[in-house]
Design an enzyme around this catalytic site. Sequence first.
Site, short mmCIF file in Angstrom:
data_model
loop_
_atom_site.label_atom_id
_atom_site.label_comp_id
_atom_site.label_asym_id
_atom_site.label_seq_id
_atom_site.Cartn_x
_atom_site.Cartn_y
_atom_site.Cartn_z
N LEU A 107 0.84 -1.19 0.00
CA LEU A 107 0.00 0.00 0.00
C LEU A 107 0.88 1.24 0.00
O LEU A 107 1.73 1.39 0.88
CB LEU A 107 -0.91 0.00 1.23
CG LEU A 107 -1.66 1.30 1.56
CD1 LEU A 107 -2.60 1.68 0.43
CD2 LEU A 107 -2.42 1.17 2.87
N SER A 108 0.69 2.12 -0.98
CA SER A 108 1.39 3.41 -1.04
C SER A 108 2.91 3.20 -0.98
O SER A 108 3.47 2.56 -1.87
CB SER A 108 0.89 4.29 0.10
OG SER A 108 1.33 5.62 -0.05
#
Length: 276
Positions: A107-108
């Site tokens: 994530l990210s």
Amino acid sequence: MSVTELFGRGDRFEDSVVPVGGRRIRVRIRRGTGVPLVLCNGIGAGLEVLDPLVAAMDPAATIISFDVPGTGGSSASPVPYTIPALACGLSRLLAEIGVGAVDVLGLSWGGALAQQFALQNPRRCRRVVLVATGTGALMIPGHPRVLAKMLTPRRFTDTGYAATIAGDLYGGTARLGGEAVARVFRKQMHTGSRIGYLHQLLAGAMWTSLPILPLIRQPTLIVAGTDDPIIPIANAHIMNALLPHATLHLHPGGHLDIVTNATDLAPAVRSFLASP
């Protein structure tokens, strides 16, 4: 398995602190079956931030989450590190806890680690899920006004502040009210150190996957929101074009919807990981 702390969270959860390369790395394992899914978190976030996603995944699946050095309950590195070095550390961590082949979700900021891990471990890494992420230093950036809010970890230590900026920073469901984001951040058992956050910023600034994406051969699911102020949607299209075996899943949400709206987005991840 070298463990200095271990305590249970029900019948299927284990939390441990594992020595890796002189650092103490906090790990949480939800015991299940099949190929384990390793979760790589966003910058500055402790592993509890991903709890809503864990809860929305296949209840029979094995899921491994961890805190990178200097975040959550993991000790900080005394010197800056690179994303490739961190990917090596993740491989050593999995060896320490007795895990072989895995799927990986990033994530990210964690998407950088997931991409690098997949490149360095073509036999060990089966599938890749990239959520709200890009190609690092060489990518289409968000607006400077938005990115400036990410220069410090204040949103993790001051959840009132996190609630006030959540809509502008994360977009998507956070625009309906930042309290959902603040609630997720409050679940963290530990807040990371400022030096740990700085090391993450430096590692991301020195890394790009743009020239190596064609070398990542694993099936890859790209999950991207059309209302993501941090990672503009054009980055997902670039990654989809360069990754040899990519599937693009677009949704109308924002940067953190995989957490704040996990029940809607997790089915796409579950389906991808379960497909033949």
